[in-house]
Design a protein around this motif. Structure first.
Motif, PDB file in Angstrom:
ATOM      1  N   SER A   6      40.179  38.577  38.869  1.00  0.00           N
ATOM      2  CA  SER A   6      39.839  38.215  40.273  1.00  0.00           C
ATOM      3  C   SER A   6      38.736  39.115  40.772  1.00  0.00           C
ATOM      4  CB  SER A   6      41.030  38.401  41.175  1.00  0.00           C
ATOM      5  OG  SER A   6      41.415  39.632  41.063  1.00  0.00           O
ATOM      6  N   GLY A   7      38.367  38.606  42.057  1.00  0.00           N
ATOM      7  CA  GLY A   7      37.179  39.367  42.541  1.00  0.00           C
ATOM      8  C   GLY A   7      35.564  39.063  42.530  1.00  0.00           C
ATOM      9  N   ARG A  38      29.912  35.285  30.380  1.00  0.00           N
ATOM     10  CA  ARG A  38      29.113  33.990  29.899  1.00  0.00           C
ATOM     11  C   ARG A  38      28.196  33.547  31.014  1.00  0.00           C
ATOM     12  NH1 ARG A  38      30.740  30.720  25.610  1.00  0.00           N
ATOM     13  NH2 ARG A  38      32.737  31.064  25.905  1.00  0.00           N
ATOM     14  N   ALA A  39      27.074  33.552  30.688  1.00  0.00           N
ATOM     15  CA  ALA A  39      25.936  33.302  31.578  1.00  0.00           C
ATOM     16  C   ALA A  39      25.544  31.637  31.368  1.00  0.00           C
ATOM     17  CB  ALA A  39      24.772  33.938  31.703  1.00  0.00           C
ATOM     18  N   PRO A  40      25.013  30.759  32.230  1.00  0.00           N
ATOM     19  CA  PRO A  40      24.977  29.263  31.917  1.00  0.00           C
ATOM     20  C   PRO A  40      23.941  29.101  30.862  1.00  0.00           C
ATOM     21  CG  PRO A  40      24.694  29.773  34.379  1.00  0.00           C
ATOM     22  CD  PRO A  40      24.943  30.993  33.631  1.00  0.00           C
ATOM     23  N   GLY A  41      24.385  28.296  29.714  1.00  0.00           N
ATOM     24  CA  GLY A  41      23.827  28.225  28.580  1.00  0.00           C
ATOM     25  C   GLY A  41      23.551  29.204  27.635  1.00  0.00           C
ATOM     26  N   LYS A  42      24.499  30.319  27.693  1.00  0.00           N
ATOM     27  CA  LYS A  42      24.619  31.441  26.896  1.00  0.00           C
ATOM     28  C   LYS A  42      25.678  31.611  26.326  1.00  0.00           C
ATOM     29  CE  LYS A  42      20.592  33.896  28.910  1.00  0.00           C
ATOM     30  NZ  LYS A  42      20.055  35.408  29.256  1.00  0.00           N
ATOM     31  N   GLU A  43      25.806  32.418  25.174  1.00  0.00           N
ATOM     32  CA  GLU A  43      27.143  32.572  24.624  1.00  0.00           C
ATOM     33  C   GLU A  43      27.953  33.716  25.309  1.00  0.00           C
ATOM     34  OE1 GLU A  43      26.252  31.674  19.675  1.00  0.00           O
ATOM     35  OE2 GLU A  43      26.515  33.630  20.499  1.00  0.00           O
ATOM     36  N   TYR A  93      32.850  35.914  34.407  1.00  0.00           N
ATOM     37  CA  TYR A  93      33.252  37.272  33.684  1.00  0.00           C
ATOM     38  C   TYR A  93      34.773  36.923  33.233  1.00  0.00           C
ATOM     39  CZ  TYR A  93      29.049  39.958  35.247  1.00  0.00           C
ATOM     40  OH  TYR A  93      27.814  40.251  35.331  1.00  0.00           O
ATOM     41  N   TYR A  94      34.974  37.561  32.297  1.00  0.00           N
ATOM     42  CA  TYR A  94      36.337  37.405  31.468  1.00  0.00           C
ATOM     43  C   TYR A  94      37.046  38.695  31.340  1.00  0.00           C
ATOM     44  CZ  TYR A  94      35.062  32.517  30.710  1.00  0.00           C
ATOM     45  OH  TYR A  94      34.521  31.242  30.941  1.00  0.00           O
ATOM     46  N   CYS A  95      38.137  38.843  31.331  1.00  0.00           N
ATOM     47  CA  CYS A  95      39.101  40.363  30.818  1.00  0.00           C
ATOM     48  C   CYS A  95      39.704  39.833  29.587  1.00  0.00           C
ATOM     49  CB  CYS A  95      39.883  40.763  31.979  1.00  0.00           C
ATOM     50  SG  CYS A  95      41.141  40.091  32.387  1.00  0.00           S
ATOM     51  N   ALA A  96      39.624  40.991  28.753  1.00  0.00           N
ATOM     52  CA  ALA A  96      40.382  40.665  27.372  1.00  0.00           C
ATOM     53  C   ALA A  96      40.824  41.982  27.024  1.00  0.00           C
ATOM     54  CB  ALA A  96      39.235  40.451  26.265  1.00  0.00           C
ATOM     55  N   THR A 116      36.475  34.671  36.192  1.00  0.00           N
ATOM     56  CA  THR A 116      35.997  34.566  37.621  1.00  0.00           C
ATOM     57  C   THR A 116      34.552  34.590  37.758  1.00  0.00           C
ATOM     58  OG1 THR A 116      36.604  35.710  39.682  1.00  0.00           O
ATOM     59  CG2 THR A 116      36.261  37.130  37.911  1.00  0.00           C
ATOM     60  N   GLN A 117      33.905  34.022  38.666  1.00  0.00           N
ATOM     61  CA  GLN A 117      32.573  33.503  38.741  1.00  0.00           C
ATOM     62  C   GLN A 117      31.770  34.583  39.368  1.00  0.00           C
ATOM     63  OE1 GLN A 117      30.450  30.901  37.573  1.00  0.00           O
ATOM     64  NE2 GLN A 117      28.774  32.091  38.339  1.00  0.00           N
ATOM     65  N   VAL A 118      30.654  35.285  39.135  1.00  0.00           N
ATOM     66  CA  VAL A 118      30.202  36.141  39.647  1.00  0.00           C
ATOM     67  C   VAL A 118      28.482  35.489  39.920  1.00  0.00           C
ATOM     68  CG1 VAL A 118      28.683  38.498  39.882  1.00  0.00           C
ATOM     69  CG2 VAL A 118      31.173  38.093  39.100  1.00  0.00           C
ATOM     70  N   THR A 119      28.117  35.325  41.057  1.00  0.00           N
ATOM     71  CA  THR A 119      26.752  34.610  41.375  1.00  0.00           C
ATOM     72  C   THR A 119      25.804  35.894  42.075  1.00  0.00           C
ATOM     73  OG1 THR A 119      27.781  32.475  41.351  1.00  0.00           O
ATOM     74  CG2 THR A 119      25.352  32.849  42.158  1.00  0.00           C
ATOM     75  N   VAL A 120      24.598  36.025  41.550  1.00  0.00           N
ATOM     76  CA  VAL A 120      23.832  37.168  42.304  1.00  0.00           C
ATOM     77  C   VAL A 120      22.539  36.277  42.639  1.00  0.00           C
ATOM     78  CG1 VAL A 120      22.397  39.379  42.175  1.00  0.00           C
ATOM     79  CG2 VAL A 120      24.631  38.840  40.787  1.00  0.00           C
ATOM     80  N   SER A 121      22.357  36.210  43.916  1.00  0.00           N
ATOM     81  CA  SER A 121      21.207  35.594  44.571  1.00  0.00           C
ATOM     82  C   SER A 121      19.881  36.458  44.601  1.00  0.00           C
ATOM     83  CB  SER A 121      21.604  34.813  45.859  1.00  0.00           C
ATOM     84  OG  SER A 121      21.635  36.120  46.912  1.00  0.00           O
TER      85      SER A 121
END
Length: 122
Positions: A6-7, A38-43, A93-96, A116-121
């Motif tokens: 979360s967060g 994982r960023a859009p379009g990336k591994e 972002y994923y935790c493992a 959990t999605q992180v978006t930086v504008s």
């Protein structure tokens, strides 16, 4: 062990966010923990990991000096403090978790939380 991240949220470049990963089931202190993204379009890529006791940490070069991974075993929670965020940090972002510390490939982690999605504008 079940993991719940979360967060995440939307933040401007230069800002900060703190992600949390709560562990349920087996005690979190039995596992080394990590964050991937994982960023859009990336591994999916490794971000940071922390040993079971928290005495050792390891970071990807791209986040070193900006992100800090920590844990509170009494709360069964791992954190990722993200400062000086950049648009290129935008990702899910994923935790493992895994038993042995210091693994950077996602295939080495058997336990995963939802992202959990992180978006930086900019």
């Amino acid at each position: 062990v079940q993991l719940q991240a979360s967060g995440g949220g939307l933040v401007q470049a230069g800002g900060s966010l703190r992600l949390s990963c709560a562990a349920a089931g087996r005690a979190a202190n039995l596992y080394a923990m990590a964050w991937f993204r994982r960023a859009p379009g990336k591994e999916r890529e490794f971000v940071a990991s922390i040993s079971r006791t928290g005495s050792a940490t390891y970071y990807a070069d791209s986040v070193k000096g900006r992100f800090t991974i920590s844990r509170d075993n009494a709360k069964n929670t791992v954190y990722l403090q993200m400062n000086s965020l950049k648009p290129e940090d935008t990702a899910v972002y994923y935790c493992a978790a895994r038993v042995v510390f210091l693994a950077t490939r996602d295939s080495e982690y058997p336990h995963w939380g939802q992202g959990t999605q992180v978006t930086v504008s900019s």
